[in-house]
Design an enzyme around this catalytic site. Structure first.
Site, PDB file in Angstrom:
ATOM      1  N   SER A  22      18.253   0.421   2.863  1.00 32.41           N
ATOM      2  CA  SER A  22      18.226   1.857   2.934  1.00 32.41           C
ATOM      3  C   SER A  22      19.483   2.648   2.884  1.00 32.41           C
ATOM      4  O   SER A  22      20.337   2.227   3.461  1.00 32.41           O
ATOM      5  CB  SER A  22      17.127   2.439   3.955  1.00 32.41           C
ATOM      6  OG  SER A  22      17.518   3.625   4.221  1.00 32.41           O
ATOM      7  N   ASP A  59      -0.642  -8.036   9.629  1.00 37.04           N
ATOM      8  CA  ASP A  59       0.424  -7.276  10.363  1.00 37.04           C
ATOM      9  C   ASP A  59       1.788  -8.392  10.392  1.00 37.04           C
ATOM     10  O   ASP A  59       1.637  -9.190  10.934  1.00 37.04           O
ATOM     11  CB  ASP A  59      -0.200  -7.079  11.611  1.00 37.04           C
ATOM     12  CG  ASP A  59       0.838  -6.172  12.257  1.00 37.04           C
ATOM     13  OD1 ASP A  59       1.995  -6.001  12.356  1.00 37.04           O
ATOM     14  OD2 ASP A  59       0.229  -5.277  13.200  1.00 37.04           O
ATOM     15  N   TYR A  65      15.520   1.885  13.368  1.00 37.06           N
ATOM     16  CA  TYR A  65      15.424   1.665  11.773  1.00 37.06           C
ATOM     17  C   TYR A  65      16.730   1.232  10.909  1.00 37.06           C
ATOM     18  O   TYR A  65      16.658   0.471  10.121  1.00 37.06           O
ATOM     19  CB  TYR A  65      14.720   2.863  11.335  1.00 37.06           C
ATOM     20  CG  TYR A  65      14.544   2.873   9.882  1.00 37.06           C
ATOM     21  CD1 TYR A  65      13.371   2.246   9.003  1.00 37.06           C
ATOM     22  CD2 TYR A  65      15.432   3.526   8.876  1.00 37.06           C
ATOM     23  CE1 TYR A  65      13.492   2.306   7.484  1.00 37.06           C
ATOM     24  CE2 TYR A  65      15.390   3.585   7.442  1.00 37.06           C
ATOM     25  CZ  TYR A  65      14.240   3.110   6.779  1.00 37.06           C
ATOM     26  OH  TYR A  65      14.350   3.110   5.467  1.00 37.06           O
ATOM     27  N   GLY A 120       0.777  -1.342  -0.149  1.00 41.63           N
ATOM     28  CA  GLY A 120       0.085   0.042   0.115  1.00 41.63           C
ATOM     29  C   GLY A 120       0.797   1.119   0.026  1.00 41.63           C
ATOM     30  O   GLY A 120       0.387   2.393  -0.201  1.00 41.63           O
TER      31      GLY A 120
HETATM   32  N1  LIG Z   1      10.972   6.562   0.535  1.00 42.57           N
HETATM   33  C1  LIG Z   1      12.275   6.485   0.872  1.00 42.57           C
HETATM   34  O1  LIG Z   1      12.835   7.619   0.516  1.00 42.57           O
HETATM   35  C2  LIG Z   1      12.961   5.296   1.511  1.00 42.57           C
HETATM   36  C3  LIG Z   1      14.182   5.496   1.528  1.00 42.57           C
HETATM   37  C4  LIG Z   1      14.987   4.314   1.686  1.00 42.57           C
HETATM   38  C5  LIG Z   1      14.561   3.051   2.109  1.00 42.57           C
HETATM   39  N2  LIG Z   1      13.132   3.111   1.892  1.00 42.57           N
HETATM   40  C6  LIG Z   1      12.405   1.667   2.221  1.00 42.57           C
HETATM   41  O2  LIG Z   1      11.514   1.425   1.065  1.00 42.57           O
HETATM   42  C7  LIG Z   1      10.432   0.659   1.707  1.00 42.57           C
HETATM   43  C8  LIG Z   1       9.150   1.454   1.255  1.00 42.57           C
HETATM   44  O3  LIG Z   1       8.905   2.420   1.948  1.00 42.57           O
HETATM   45  P1  LIG Z   1       8.149   3.726   1.509  1.00 42.57           P
HETATM   46  O4  LIG Z   1       8.668   4.843   1.342  1.00 42.57           O
HETATM   47  O5  LIG Z   1       7.098   3.253   0.415  1.00 42.57           O
HETATM   48  O6  LIG Z   1       7.170   3.752   2.953  1.00 42.57           O
HETATM   49  P2  LIG Z   1       5.616   3.790   3.152  1.00 42.57           P
HETATM   50  O7  LIG Z   1       5.610   4.228   4.844  1.00 42.57           O
HETATM   51  O8  LIG Z   1       4.956   4.589   2.262  1.00 42.57           O
HETATM   52  O9  LIG Z   1       5.273   2.410   3.027  1.00 42.57           O
HETATM   53  C9  LIG Z   1       5.541   1.154   4.046  1.00 42.57           C
HETATM   54  C10 LIG Z   1       4.422   0.272   4.078  1.00 42.57           C
HETATM   55  O10 LIG Z   1       4.693  -0.914   4.881  1.00 42.57           O
HETATM   56  C11 LIG Z   1       3.188  -0.827   5.703  1.00 42.57           C
HETATM   57  N3  LIG Z   1       3.500  -1.455   7.021  1.00 42.57           N
HETATM   58  C12 LIG Z   1       3.773  -0.847   8.005  1.00 42.57           C
HETATM   59  N4  LIG Z   1       3.881  -1.445   9.226  1.00 42.57           N
HETATM   60  C13 LIG Z   1       3.543  -2.846   8.734  1.00 42.57           C
HETATM   61  C14 LIG Z   1       3.189  -4.104   9.486  1.00 42.57           C
HETATM   62  N5  LIG Z   1       3.283  -4.025  10.691  1.00 42.57           N
HETATM   63  N6  LIG Z   1       2.832  -4.903   8.796  1.00 42.57           N
HETATM   64  C15 LIG Z   1       2.627  -4.799   7.535  1.00 42.57           C
HETATM   65  N7  LIG Z   1       2.766  -3.780   6.556  1.00 42.57           N
HETATM   66  C16 LIG Z   1       3.249  -2.716   7.326  1.00 42.57           C
HETATM   67  C17 LIG Z   1       2.835   0.204   5.707  1.00 42.57           C
HETATM   68  O11 LIG Z   1       1.146   0.316   5.943  1.00 42.57           O
HETATM   69  C18 LIG Z   1       2.852   1.135   4.361  1.00 42.57           C
HETATM   70  O12 LIG Z   1       1.884   0.856   3.463  1.00 42.57           O
HETATM   71  C19 LIG Z   1      10.551   0.397   3.162  1.00 42.57           C
HETATM   72  O13 LIG Z   1      11.423  -0.632   3.542  1.00 42.57           O
HETATM   73  C20 LIG Z   1      11.664   1.615   3.489  1.00 42.57           C
HETATM   74  O14 LIG Z   1      12.551   1.361   4.753  1.00 42.57           O
HETATM   75  C21 LIG Z   1      12.220   4.074   1.610  1.00 42.57           C
END
Ligand SMILES: NC(=O)c1ccc[n+]([C@@H]2O[C@H](COP(=O)([O-])OP(=O)(O)OC[C@H]3O[C@@H](n4cnc5c(N)ncnc54)[C@H](O)[C@@H]3O)[C@@H](O)[C@H]2O)c1
Length: 245
Positions: A137, A58, A150, A10
């Site tokens: 990350s 979850d 994290y 999502g």
């Molecule tokens: N956006 C960035 O700049 C960035 C940078 C480095 C790493 N990341 C990594 O990319 C990935 C996605 O990040 P994003 O930016 O789309 O973040 P986001 O927060 O939009 O998406 C994370 C998703 O994980 C879900 N989630 C959270 N807790 C959960 C649980 N207990 N069980 C199941 N699902 C759960 C959330 O509902 C959310 O939809 C992550 O692993 C994040 O660490 C993102």
């Protein structure tokens, strides 16, 4: 046709990854703890012409994750691709972090990745092939204030990638990591001034623009597809030239 699992489907990056894997010809078993954004991804994947299931689960709940993988197999077939993408990133000064917060971050970002990899690999082992991608990350390189729990899990995602690549290679399963730089998603709302943060990101990157979720998804596509058939145990940095390893 391969069955691909994306966790955190999502979220902005999870949605882009799901859509790209759908375009690659996979059927999608998607999961997230948040129902509404997950439903939106399922809808978009189906609108793109691919088969998709969406299961609210979850990652902290081992029973729910076991049931999700069992249902995916029953409804679609054995899992061939797993993208461990779901993560949480609470920001708290290290001196103030409660153990409960630390445990929660590790339950989602580390134990969640570990268990999903195990459940997927058991299905992949039966077919003699599979590809797992763990989303890490950029923060694991330079550290990050107020994000110690994290950041530690993201380093662990890379170590897990290497350990699993070593152990699962003989079974025909490849395991790689993708380490995103800064992408403009909900994750950025943790910064007090997102516009100033965005300017800072561009200054640090070699490429002078923000990356897109589709550009990150393209690398996941490569690592889960036939063109990377001899690549395993690697971490690909997708950060516009911010950190160079
Ligand atoms: N956006 C960035 O700049 C960035 C940078 C480095 C790493 N990341 C990594 O990319 C990935 C996605 O990040 P994003 O930016 O789309 O973040 P986001 O927060 O939009 O998406 C994370 C998703 O994980 C879900 N989630 C959270 N807790 C959960 C649980 N207990 N069980 C199941 N699902 C759960 C959330 O509902 C959310 O939809 C992550 O692993 C994040 O660490 C993102």
């Amino acid at each position: 046709m391969t069955i691909a699992v994306v966790t955190g489907a999502g979220g902005a990056l999870g949605r882009a990854i799901a859509l790209r894997l759908a375009a690659d010809g996979h059927s999608l078993a998607l999961t997230d703890v948040a129902a509404e954004p997950l439903a939106r991804t399922v809808e978009e994947v189906r609108a793109a012409g691919a088969k998709a299931t969406g299961t609210v689960a979850d990652l902290r709940d081992a029973g729910a994750i076991d049931a999700f993988f069992a249902a995916a197999r029953e409804e679609l077939g054995p899992v061939g691709v797993l993208v461990n993408n779901a993560a949480i990133y609470p920001t708290t000064p290290f001196l103030d972090v409660e153990l409960a917060e630390y445990d929660e971050v590790h339950a989602v970002n580390q134990r969640g990745y570990w268990r999903c990899a195990q459940l997927a690999a058991r299905q992949m082992a039966g077919t003699g092939e599979g590809a797992i991608v763990n989303i890490a990350s950029i923060t694991m390189h330079g550290g990050w204030e107020r994000l110690a729990s994290y950041v530690a899990t993201k380093g662990a995602a890379v170590s897990l990638t290497r350990a699993l690549a070593r152990e699962l290679g003989p079974l025909g399963i490849r395991v790689n990591a993708v380490s995103p730089g800064a992408f403009p998603t909900a994750a950025e709302e943790i910064h007090e001034d997102p516009a100033a943060y965005s300017a800072q990101v561009i200054e640090r990157q070699s490429l002078k623009r923000r990356g897109t979720a589709a550009e990150l998804a393209a690398v996941v596509s490569f690592l889960t597809g036939p063109d990377s058939s001899f690549v395993t145990g690697q971490t690909v940095e997708v950060n516009g030239g911010w950190v160079m390893t």
